[in-house]
Design a protein around this motif. Structure first.
Motif, PDB file in Angstrom:
ATOM      1  N   SER A  36      -0.903   1.328 -33.037  1.00  0.00           N
ATOM      2  CA  SER A  36      -0.760   2.493 -33.903  1.00  0.00           C
ATOM      3  C   SER A  36       0.014   2.109 -35.155  1.00  0.00           C
ATOM      4  O   SER A  36       0.723   1.091 -35.182  1.00  0.00           O
TER       5      SER A  36
ATOM      6  N   ASP B 115      -4.094  -0.472 -41.086  1.00  0.00           N
ATOM      7  CA  ASP B 115      -3.596   0.889 -40.824  1.00  0.00           C
ATOM      8  C   ASP B 115      -4.398   1.481 -39.671  1.00  0.00           C
ATOM      9  O   ASP B 115      -5.568   1.857 -39.839  1.00  0.00           O
TER      10      ASP B 115
ATOM     11  N   GLU C 161      -5.481   4.181 -37.019  1.00  0.00           N
ATOM     12  CA  GLU C 161      -5.475   5.620 -36.820  1.00  0.00           C
ATOM     13  C   GLU C 161      -5.829   5.954 -35.378  1.00  0.00           C
ATOM     14  O   GLU C 161      -6.632   5.271 -34.738  1.00  0.00           O
ATOM     15  N   SER C 162      -5.242   7.012 -34.882  1.00  0.00           N
ATOM     16  CA  SER C 162      -5.453   7.425 -33.497  1.00  0.00           C
ATOM     17  C   SER C 162      -6.931   7.717 -33.226  1.00  0.00           C
ATOM     18  O   SER C 162      -7.608   8.371 -34.023  1.00  0.00           O
TER      19      SER C 162
ATOM     20  N   GLY D 142      -6.843   2.761 -31.485  1.00  0.00           N
ATOM     21  CA  GLY D 142      -5.771   3.562 -32.072  1.00  0.00           C
ATOM     22  C   GLY D 142      -5.168   4.562 -31.107  1.00  0.00           C
ATOM     23  O   GLY D 142      -5.871   5.247 -30.366  1.00  0.00           O
TER      24      GLY D 142
END
Length: 554
Positions: free
Chosen positions: A224, A314, A316-317, A343
């Motif tokens: 995450s 980066d 993301e969930s 994520g």
């Protein structure tokens, strides 16, 4: 519209051509023996990228070294450390070749250097002959290979630099052929929780586990926030077991090319960025090299051809990130590793400031003072923000965390408490027990350092040691003989030495790694009969030792 489109295509094509610089392919080889490497260009070394190729010399010294092309000698350096005896040849095509760790120079070059050493009464010299003074032709013998300076064994260190910028370029770009059919090695892949989580952990680096015998992982790794990837990788060439550096590292995230490192050229002014390019903490604690495929904010190294979002992922969930890592050697042999990040919800961690630490921003200057110590860090001393720590134990000052790299020299001043006034000029500043210098001024002992550690002051009243290897009163020598002595100092370090025969200065080779001084009779006009040899060695705090013996020249 059609004309405009053609113009755009032409400019795009021109940009691509310019980006792929071509290098001369007509240089000769510096050695006329099979070219087997023990070190590659931009290989990872302590505090620097390797600036050339290390070519094996069959485990021995004394192999002819040849000029790779016509030109003139623009620099000759002789030093007891570093490159040892080295020659720089400027060529008319805009490049300069460098030959280092030499045993001896040949012909006119040897005569020129010797005259300069006697004129300056110094073994160590850094000479810049005028253009045309020492011309060389392609395949002319200029020296013999050796093991001088900081070399760890007989070999030739060979470089090609851009003459204008003095920036070293990978010699392999110039068409040199080395047998290499081996794929690079990947000995470890890592995920870094930069500002997030990797493998369920927000603090520790996560080592990727793979299916047995492969570099592929089928089970997704939870992550995450902001994460980065690192790789421990080496290359090997045919005929050698050395663990060398790779030529390129590429990272793909969901097939998007996000990061590239290429060992094409490196600037000496940027070489210390290796401490940001690699995992410095891992190197200090585990002795291994991990290439970080993401950039710290303060990493200004120009060896990255692609760096989308500084290589940072980066996460993301709920989303998946297919990671593909490709490492190549110069010949194009490659090794690939793949895995997937999945994520998860990123729970921001509340940062708790350690009461004994102080937050230093990486890009601004910092001053720090405490009991008996002053520190100044110039701007851009670090690669990222750090938690600076300090403690004092007795008379020692523990400055910073030794697993955090420092990019620039910082100034350290310590109050010489309890040291008698007559000893202040004999006082050295030490880091982890070894002298880094130190000068007394305005009530402080001051010097500079590029590393954190434990600093203290010590008084050096002990003179250097001189130990004869083969010289006693009445020893006999011939024209082929050498006088050998070992010199050492316990703390401040040797500043200078002066050897004389019958009161006249003589040239003595100094090999710092062996602490060995050598005088060779073959190049000297020493008459047959009785003579007096004397040697004076002075350390950096003015302590001095004198040695004298008689000998007989046959």
């Amino acid at each position: 519209m059609k004309t405009k489109l053609l113009s755009i295509l032409f400019l795009t094509s021109l940009t691509q051509i310019n980006a792929q610089k071509t290098y001369p392919q007509d240089f000769s080889t510096p050695l006329k023996i099979p070219m087997i490497l023990s070190g590659t260009f931009a290989e990872l070394r302590t505090n620097h990228f390797h600036a050339g190729l290390d070519i094996k010399t069959q485990g021995r010294e004394g192999i002819n070294v040849y000029a790779i092309g016509d030109g003139y000698i623009s620099r000759i350096k002789v030093s007891p450390r570093g490159y040892g005896k080295a020659i720089y040849i400027t060529h008319p095509n805009g490049y300069t070749s460098v030959y280092a760790h030499l045993k001896e120079f040949k012909g006119e070059i040897a005569d020129y250097v010797r005259r300069q050493q006697y004129s300056r009464q110094s073994f160590a010299v850094d000479l810049y002959p005028k253009k045309g003074t020492l011309k060389v032709t392609r395949d002319e013998v200029i020296a013999l290979s050796g093991n001088s300076g900081g070399s760890g064994g007989p070999h030739l260190h060979f470089e090609i630099r851009e003459t204008a910028s003095e920036k070293p370029v990978n010699p392999m770009e110039f068409g040199y052929e080395f047998a290499d059919t081996k794929k690079p090695l990947i000995n470890g892949v890592y995920v870094y929780p930069i500002d997030g989580m990797a493998g369920g952990n927000k603090k520790n680096v996560y080592k990727v586990g793979f299916s047995k015998g492969t570099l592929t992982r089928n089970t997704p790794i939870p992550a995450s926030g902001k994460v980065g990837v690192g790789v421990k990788t080496y290359d090997q060439l045919n005929g050698a077991s050395n663990m060398n550096g790779v030529y390129s590292i590429d990272l793909y995230v969901n097939n998007e090319h996000t990061y590239n490192f290429t060992a094409e050229k490196v600037s000496f002014s940027q070489t210390r960025y290796i401490n940001s390019h690699t995992d410095y903490h891992h190197k200090k604690t585990s002795k291994g090299w991990i290439n970080k495929c993401f950039l710290d904010p303060g990493n200004k190294l120009a060896m990255y051809k692609t760096k989308v979002n500084r290589g940072i992922i980066d996460v993301e969930s709920g989303k998946s990130y297919n990671i593909r890592l490709v490492v190549k050697d110069f010949k194009g042999n490659q090794k690939t590793s793949t895995f997937t990040l999945i994520g998860r919800e990123n729970t921001p961690e509340i940062e708790v400031q350690n009461g004994s630490s102080k937050r230093f921003k990486w890009n601004i200057a910092h001053n720090y003072e405490n009991e008996g110590i002053k520190l100044h860090f110039p701007a851009n001393s670090f690669y990222e923000d750090i938690d600076f720590t300090y403690s004092k134990v007795g008379t020692s000052h523990k400055v910073g965390n030794t697993t955090i790299p420092v990019h620039k020299l910082f100034t350290i001043s310590i109050k010489p408490e309890g040291i008698p006034a007559q000893d202040l000029n004999k006082t050295v500043l030490t880091r982890n027990g070894k002298s880094i210098g130190g000068e007394y001024k305005n009530g402080w002992i001051t010097d500079k350092s590029k590393e954190f550690g434990t600093f203290a002051l010590k008084v050096d009243r002990t003179p250097p040691k001189i130990v004869s290897v083969n010289l006693s009163n009445g020893s006999t020598f011939t024209s082929n003989s050498k006088i050998k002595l070992k010199i050492s100092d316990n703390l401040a370090g040797i500043a200078k030495y002066v050897g004389k025969i019958d009161g006249k200065w003589v040239l003595m080779d100094y090999d710092k790694k062996y602490r060995l001084l050598t005088f060779a009779f073959k190049n000297e006009d020493i008459s047959v009969g009785n003579h007096i040899f004397e040697l004076t060695v002075t350390d950096k705090k003015g302590n001095q030792t004198r040695f004298e013996r008689t000998f007989i020249k046959k």
